[in-house]
Design a protein around this motif. Structure first.
Motif, short mmCIF file in Angstrom:
data_model
loop_
_atom_site.label_atom_id
_atom_site.label_comp_id
_atom_site.label_asym_id
_atom_site.label_seq_id
_atom_site.Cartn_x
_atom_site.Cartn_y
_atom_site.Cartn_z
N VAL A 106 0.84 -1.20 0.00
CA VAL A 106 0.00 0.00 0.00
C VAL A 106 0.87 1.25 0.00
CG1 VAL A 106 -1.70 1.33 1.31
CG2 VAL A 106 -1.93 -1.17 1.14
N THR A 107 1.80 1.31 0.94
CA THR A 107 2.67 2.49 1.04
C THR A 107 3.46 2.68 -0.25
OG1 THR A 107 2.81 2.19 3.42
CG2 THR A 107 4.55 3.50 2.41
N ALA A 108 4.02 1.58 -0.76
CA ALA A 108 4.84 1.69 -1.98
C ALA A 108 4.01 2.18 -3.17
CB ALA A 108 5.44 0.32 -2.30
N GLY A 124 1.32 1.12 8.35
CA GLY A 124 0.88 0.27 9.48
C GLY A 124 -0.63 0.32 9.64
N SER A 125 -1.17 -0.67 10.35
CA SER A 125 -2.64 -0.78 10.52
C SER A 125 -3.08 -0.35 11.91
CB SER A 125 -3.09 -2.23 10.31
OG SER A 125 -2.78 -2.65 9.01
N ARG A 126 -4.06 0.53 11.94
CA ARG A 126 -4.76 0.83 13.20
C ARG A 126 -6.06 0.05 13.10
NH1 ARG A 126 -0.58 3.20 11.34
NH2 ARG A 126 -1.78 4.56 10.03
N TYR A 127 -6.34 -0.81 14.06
CA TYR A 127 -7.49 -1.70 13.90
C TYR A 127 -8.81 -1.10 14.35
CZ TYR A 127 -4.58 -5.30 12.01
OH TYR A 127 -3.75 -6.00 11.17
N SER A 128 -8.85 0.22 14.44
CA SER A 128 -10.14 0.88 14.67
C SER A 128 -10.42 1.76 13.44
CB SER A 128 -10.08 1.75 15.92
OG SER A 128 -8.99 2.64 15.84
N ALA A 129 -11.71 2.05 13.21
CA ALA A 129 -12.07 2.86 12.04
C ALA A 129 -11.63 4.30 12.24
CB ALA A 129 -13.58 2.79 11.84
N CYS A 137 -10.60 -6.55 5.26
CA CYS A 137 -11.02 -6.27 6.63
C CYS A 137 -12.08 -7.28 7.06
CB CYS A 137 -11.59 -4.85 6.71
SG CYS A 137 -12.20 -4.42 8.35
N THR A 138 -11.85 -7.94 8.19
CA THR A 138 -12.87 -8.82 8.77
C THR A 138 -13.75 -8.02 9.70
OG1 THR A 138 -11.24 -10.59 8.67
CG2 THR A 138 -13.22 -11.04 9.94
N TRP A 139 -13.15 -7.13 10.48
CA TRP A 139 -13.88 -6.19 11.32
C TRP A 139 -12.93 -5.11 11.81
CZ3 TRP A 139 -10.67 -7.04 15.25
CH2 TRP A 139 -10.38 -8.34 15.67
C1 LIG Z 1 -9.36 -2.40 10.62
C2 LIG Z 1 -8.51 -3.28 9.73
C3 LIG Z 1 -8.84 -4.64 9.61
C4 LIG Z 1 -8.07 -5.47 8.77
N1 LIG Z 1 -8.41 -6.79 8.66
C5 LIG Z 1 -7.69 -7.59 7.82
C6 LIG Z 1 -8.03 -8.96 7.66
O1 LIG Z 1 -8.98 -9.46 8.27
N2 LIG Z 1 -7.29 -9.72 6.79
C7 LIG Z 1 -6.22 -9.19 6.09
O2 LIG Z 1 -5.58 -9.90 5.31
N3 LIG Z 1 -5.89 -7.89 6.22
C8 LIG Z 1 -6.60 -7.07 7.06
N4 LIG Z 1 -6.27 -5.75 7.18
C9 LIG Z 1 -5.26 -5.18 6.28
C10 LIG Z 1 -3.83 -5.30 6.78
O3 LIG Z 1 -3.76 -4.99 8.15
C11 LIG Z 1 -2.91 -4.33 6.00
O4 LIG Z 1 -3.43 -3.02 6.07
C12 LIG Z 1 -2.80 -4.69 4.55
O5 LIG Z 1 -2.35 -6.01 4.40
C13 LIG Z 1 -1.81 -3.78 3.82
O6 LIG Z 1 -0.52 -4.11 4.26
P1 LIG Z 1 0.73 -3.21 3.83
O7 LIG Z 1 1.98 -3.79 4.41
O8 LIG Z 1 0.67 -2.97 2.37
O9 LIG Z 1 0.34 -1.87 4.59
P2 LIG Z 1 1.10 -0.48 4.74
O10 LIG Z 1 2.02 -0.25 3.59
O11 LIG Z 1 1.64 -0.40 6.12
O12 LIG Z 1 -0.12 0.53 4.58
C14 LIG Z 1 -1.22 0.45 5.44
C15 LIG Z 1 -2.18 1.56 5.09
O13 LIG Z 1 -3.36 1.36 5.83
C16 LIG Z 1 -3.88 2.61 6.21
N5 LIG Z 1 -4.64 2.40 7.44
C17 LIG Z 1 -4.17 2.09 8.66
N6 LIG Z 1 -5.18 1.96 9.53
C18 LIG Z 1 -6.32 2.20 8.85
C19 LIG Z 1 -7.68 2.23 9.21
N7 LIG Z 1 -8.08 1.97 10.44
N8 LIG Z 1 -8.59 2.54 8.26
C20 LIG Z 1 -8.20 2.82 6.98
N9 LIG Z 1 -6.90 2.79 6.59
C21 LIG Z 1 -5.98 2.49 7.51
C22 LIG Z 1 -2.67 3.51 6.43
O14 LIG Z 1 -3.00 4.83 6.11
C23 LIG Z 1 -1.65 2.93 5.44
O15 LIG Z 1 -1.65 3.68 4.27
C24 LIG Z 1 -6.98 -4.92 8.05
C25 LIG Z 1 -6.64 -3.56 8.21
C26 LIG Z 1 -7.40 -2.75 9.04
C27 LIG Z 1 -7.01 -1.28 9.17
#
Ligand SMILES: Cc1cc2nc3c(=O)[nH]c(=O)nc-3n(C[C@H](O)[C@H](O)[C@H](O)COP(=O)(O)OP(=O)(O)OC[C@H]3O[C@@H](n4cnc5c(N)ncnc54)[C@H](O)[C@@H]3O)c2cc1C
Length: 352
Positions: free
Chosen positions: A109-111, A152-157, A212-214
């Motif tokens: 995503v970031t890339a 990174g992921s914040r697991y709240s909306a 997202c599952t929840w």
């Molecule tokens: C609430 C939530 C639930 C998830 N559930 C699952 C799941 O069940 N199964 C699964 O495979 N993956 C799930 N994910 C996705 C996973 O956590 C990663 O975001 C995804 O794999 C992308 O990884 P990455 O290394 O490319 O992310 P990164 O390159 O680190 O980028 C992550 C991006 O997510 C955005 N982000 C962070 N938190 C939130 C948020 N709360 N709302 C919207 N955008 C946000 C950031 O802005 C960032 O740009 C979930 C993510 C969230 C936020």
């Protein structure tokens, strides 16, 4: 075309906010001056007197004819594939170690966001920040450092669509939006909404969806962490795929694991009726790659998504490999289970 059976702000308040099923996507905030987002909650500041009902048209928790979205985006009436319409599913990761070290998993995503900016496909992107004294929220980013700061992921909306609405109103164009499946659906509904939804949605050039599952209720999460002695803003959260059943929180004091069963208690009730796990209305959807946290599962859905993804591979911004068939099966099973649970919760399918 009738978009929904519920009309008017008071109905949205009654059917969504008062029933406690608002998922804090932020779609109604900024599109209407009487909705505001504050510290993890959407609040109403006054009654609206207009009859445009933009809020109702975009809210992903109100009934909607999903077929109209499939038709609009993919020119099909329905989709029987559990992960929605797509061109390809692969495993991928960022080619840049620095991006990977900041990211949740493989950093796709970031890339992709940074690459889309550097290539001029988008001018800026609405992402989710890390939160501070208040809950995480949407933030408009225009350079690499700002995008990296949101990794990174914040697991709240985070109600990030509210920031997108404000960015559009402020005249920003060629935007990227990164968000959850509910937010991609809301953006899709915006495209079909009256009187000016298509024009507004036209400011968004790229949509990257997260699986997202929840999502958790932020204020409940903050209270939960407090009971565990965590009062600082965590550096990282993680929910490893089954069968681990743990919620991991990393702070400056170290890494802690909590039972997922406890955390499930604070999932937003509105997530129980969401049928989309893989963000079906995004250009590209990204999740974890089960069994390898250094990689992502990537679903490329649209021509625009395909063009960007292939360009990123050619530039070495991304690396890809084939996704094991067992991973794809698990993903489809998880997506199908989420859909079934949601339809049952909505009373649209009998118990199986
Ligand atoms: C609430 C939530 C639930 C998830 N559930 C699952 C799941 O069940 N199964 C699964 O495979 N993956 C799930 N994910 C996705 C996973 O956590 C990663 O975001 C995804 O794999 C992308 O990884 P990455 O290394 O490319 O992310 P990164 O390159 O680190 O980028 C992550 C991006 O997510 C955005 N982000 C962070 N938190 C939130 C948020 N709360 N709302 C919207 N955008 C946000 C950031 O802005 C960032 O740009 C979930 C993510 C969230 C936020």
């Amino acid at each position: 075309m009738e978009q929904t059976t519920v009309q008017g702000q008071s109905n949205l308040v009654r059917e969504v906010l008062e029933k406690g099923i608002c998922v804090r996507c932020g779609a109604c905030v900024g599109i209407c001056p009487y909705f505001q987002y504050h510290d993890g909650k959407v609040v109403v500041s006054d009654w609206c007197q207009t009859s445009t009902w933009r809020c109702v048209q975009v809210c992903p928790r109100l009934p909607y004819d999903r077929a109209s979205l499939y038709d609009y985006f993919y020119h099909v009436n329905d989709c029987t594939d559990a992960i929605g319409p797509h061109r390809q599913v692969v495993a991928a990761r960022s080619g840049d170690k620095l991006v990977r070290s900041a990211a949740q998993y493989g950093g796709v995503v970031t890339a992709l966001v940074i690459f889309a900016m550097e290539e001029g496909l988008v001018n800026s992107a609405v992402l989710t920040d890390r939160g501070g004294d208040l809950a995480p929220k949407g933030v408009l980013c225009s350079d690499r450092e700002a995008v990296l700061g949101c990794a990174g992921s914040r697991y709240s909306a985070s109600a990030a669509l509210s920031e997108l609405n404000l960015a559009i109103q402020a005249g920003n164009d060629r935007l990227a939006f990164i968000g959850l499946p509910c937010q991609m659906e809301a953006l899709g509904r915006l495209s079909l909404s009256e009187p000016d939804g298509q024009e507004r949605a036209g400011h968004v050039e790229l949509k990257i969806g997260l699986f997202c599952t929840w999502a958790l209720d932020y204020r409940a999460l903050r209270s939960y962490l407090k009971t565990k002695g965590i009062v600082e803003i965590p550096k990282k959260y993680d929910i490893p795929p089954p069968p681990s059943e743990v919620f991991i929180v990393e702070t400056n004091n170290g890494r802690m694991e909590f039972p997922l069963s406890e955390v499930r208690e604070i999932v937003q009730p509105g997530c129980s009726v969401c049928e989309d796990m893989t963000a079906e209305f995004a250009d590209i959807s990204v999740g974890t790659l089960e069994g390898d946290k250094q990689w992502n599962t990537v679903i490329v859905r649209t021509d625009k998504g395909m063009e960007l993804f292939e360009k990123a591979l050619r530039a070495g911004v991304l690396e890809q490999k084939e996704i094991p068939s067992s991973n794809l099966e698990h993903l489809k099973e998880a997506a199908s289970n989420k859909r079934k649970r949601a339809l049952r919760a909505r009373g649209e399918e009998s118990n199986e």
